[in-house]
Design an enzyme around this catalytic site. Structure first.
Site, short mmCIF file in Angstrom:
data_model
loop_
_atom_site.label_atom_id
_atom_site.label_comp_id
_atom_site.label_asym_id
_atom_site.label_seq_id
_atom_site.Cartn_x
_atom_site.Cartn_y
_atom_site.Cartn_z
NE ARG A 20 55.67 24.32 11.09
CZ ARG A 20 57.16 24.09 11.03
NH1 ARG A 20 57.54 22.72 10.64
NH2 ARG A 20 58.02 24.67 11.27
CG ASN A 38 55.11 25.71 7.90
OD1 ASN A 38 54.03 25.93 8.44
ND2 ASN A 38 56.49 26.19 8.37
#
Length: 93
Positions: A20, A38
């Protein structure tokens, strides 16, 4: 040129490997807007939007991601362009 948007589901070893963070840095560097998060199933989900060439470049780079990631596949679908300010991480879905 009108912006394009792609919804991505990134599969493989992509959580716990700074995927990320890499996504945010890479997307911002390409001038893209959107978000990344996520998913409870172990995938990473993202919306990337901007110039078509920059979005395509991002998707190509995302096949590798950060060094510790092992991307198995990316499912990409067209998405509706949203009014977004920058590129951000979102909470897990």
């Amino acid at each position: 040129m009108a912006p394009v948007a792609r919804h991505l589901m990134i599969h493989g070893r992509v959580q716990g490997v700074w995927y990320r963070g890499w996504t945010v840095e890479t997307a911002r560097g390409l001038g893209l807007t959107g978000w990344v998060r996520n998913c409870a199933d172990g995938c990473v989900e993202a919306l990337v939007q901007g110039e078509a060439e920059a979005v395509a470049r991002f998707i190509a780079l995302a096949q590798d991601g950060p060094v510790a990631a092992q991307v198995a596949r990316i499912d990409a679908a067209d998405a509706t362009v949203e009014v977004l300010d920058g590129f951000r991480k979102r909470p897990t879905a």
